[in-house]
Design a protein around this motif. Structure first.
Motif, short mmCIF file in Angstrom:
data_model
loop_
_atom_site.label_atom_id
_atom_site.label_comp_id
_atom_site.label_asym_id
_atom_site.label_seq_id
_atom_site.Cartn_x
_atom_site.Cartn_y
_atom_site.Cartn_z
N GLY A 8 0.78 -1.23 0.00
CA GLY A 8 0.00 0.00 0.00
C GLY A 8 0.81 1.28 0.00
O GLY A 8 0.28 2.36 0.07
N ARG A 9 2.13 1.16 -0.10
CA ARG A 9 2.99 2.35 -0.13
C ARG A 9 3.06 2.89 -1.55
O ARG A 9 3.13 2.15 -2.51
CB ARG A 9 4.40 2.01 0.36
CG ARG A 9 4.36 1.41 1.74
CD ARG A 9 5.13 2.01 2.78
NE ARG A 9 5.88 3.18 2.50
CZ ARG A 9 6.29 3.98 3.44
NH1 ARG A 9 5.95 3.75 4.67
NH2 ARG A 9 7.01 5.03 3.17
N VAL A 10 3.06 4.21 -1.66
CA VAL A 10 3.11 4.87 -2.96
C VAL A 10 4.51 4.74 -3.53
O VAL A 10 5.50 4.95 -2.84
CB VAL A 10 2.70 6.35 -2.83
CG1 VAL A 10 2.79 7.05 -4.16
CG2 VAL A 10 1.29 6.47 -2.27
N ILE A 11 4.60 4.40 -4.82
CA ILE A 11 5.88 4.26 -5.51
C ILE A 11 6.14 5.54 -6.30
O ILE A 11 5.31 5.94 -7.12
CB ILE A 11 5.86 3.06 -6.48
CG1 ILE A 11 5.55 1.77 -5.70
CG2 ILE A 11 7.17 2.95 -7.23
CD1 ILE A 11 5.27 0.59 -6.59
N ALA A 35 -0.25 12.14 -2.29
CA ALA A 35 -0.70 10.75 -2.32
C ALA A 35 -0.14 9.98 -1.12
O ALA A 35 -0.84 9.18 -0.50
CB ALA A 35 -0.29 10.08 -3.62
N GLN A 36 1.11 10.23 -0.78
CA GLN A 36 1.75 9.53 0.33
C GLN A 36 1.26 10.05 1.68
O GLN A 36 1.14 9.29 2.64
CB GLN A 36 3.27 9.70 0.24
CG GLN A 36 4.03 8.93 1.29
CD GLN A 36 3.94 7.43 1.12
OE1 GLN A 36 3.81 6.92 0.01
NE2 GLN A 36 3.98 6.70 2.22
N HIS A 37 1.00 11.34 1.76
CA HIS A 37 0.58 11.97 3.01
C HIS A 37 -0.72 12.74 2.74
O HIS A 37 -0.69 13.91 2.39
CB HIS A 37 1.65 12.94 3.51
CG HIS A 37 3.01 12.32 3.62
ND1 HIS A 37 3.34 11.40 4.58
CD2 HIS A 37 4.11 12.50 2.88
CE1 HIS A 37 4.60 11.04 4.43
NE2 HIS A 37 5.09 11.70 3.40
N ILE A 110 2.68 7.81 9.63
CA ILE A 110 2.18 7.87 8.25
C ILE A 110 0.68 7.61 8.27
O ILE A 110 0.20 6.72 8.98
CB ILE A 110 2.89 6.83 7.37
CG1 ILE A 110 4.36 7.19 7.22
CG2 ILE A 110 2.23 6.71 6.01
CD1 ILE A 110 5.15 6.18 6.42
N ASP A 111 -0.06 8.37 7.49
CA ASP A 111 -1.50 8.17 7.37
C ASP A 111 -1.77 6.81 6.73
O ASP A 111 -1.07 6.41 5.80
CB ASP A 111 -2.14 9.24 6.49
CG ASP A 111 -2.08 10.62 7.12
OD1 ASP A 111 -2.35 10.74 8.32
OD2 ASP A 111 -1.78 11.58 6.39
N GLU A 112 -2.79 6.12 7.22
CA GLU A 112 -3.19 4.86 6.58
C GLU A 112 -3.89 5.20 5.27
O GLU A 112 -4.79 6.03 5.23
CB GLU A 112 -4.13 4.08 7.48
CG GLU A 112 -3.43 3.42 8.64
CD GLU A 112 -4.34 2.45 9.36
OE1 GLU A 112 -5.18 1.81 8.69
OE2 GLU A 112 -4.19 2.33 10.57
N LEU A 113 -3.45 4.54 4.23
CA LEU A 113 -4.06 4.76 2.93
C LEU A 113 -5.25 3.82 2.76
O LEU A 113 -5.24 2.70 3.27
CB LEU A 113 -3.04 4.52 1.81
CG LEU A 113 -1.82 5.44 1.85
CD1 LEU A 113 -0.83 5.03 0.77
CD2 LEU A 113 -2.23 6.88 1.66
#
Length: 118
Positions: A8-11, A35-37, A110-113
């Protein structure tokens, strides 16, 4: 469009940090940061990142406008950092730590996506 890995981490896009000498982030960098934050990185603040400013964690020094050094911060908390004596740093887990002028520390992980339902 944003790419996300299995966890789920942004690339980041290829070449996203190709001009670190820029004072202001590129549109691609800002897209990645939001997108990440998805929210302001100040603990307890839930203002959406698209309504925030893109701030350097370590102050701009002529070659550090890279996604690892950028985060969304709302106007109020941006002023806390620059005018109110707060300091900011991010640890290796992605938690942003704010230290108040009196020395108290507050962290925001980190915010949960959002995830897609299987």
């Amino acid at each position: 469009r944003v790419l996300v890995d299995a966890s789920g981490r942004v690339i980041p896009e290829c070449g996203i940090d190709d001009r670190p000498e820029r004072r202001f982030p590129s549109a691609a960098q800002w897209r990645w940061v939001t997108a990440q934050h998805p929210t302001c990185r100040f603990p307890g603040c839930n203002r959406r990142a698209i309504r925030c400013e893109c701030d350097h964690i370590v102050p701009y020094n002529g070659y550090n406008t890279v996604i690892a050094n950028l985060e969304p911060v709302c106007l109020r908390h941006h002023h806390c950092k620059h005018d109110g004596g707060w300091t900011v740093w991010r640890d290796s887990n992605g938690t942003t730590w704010w230290t108040s002028p009196t020395g108290r520390r507050y962290g925001k992980p980190i915010d949960e996506l959002p995830t897609a339902d299987p």
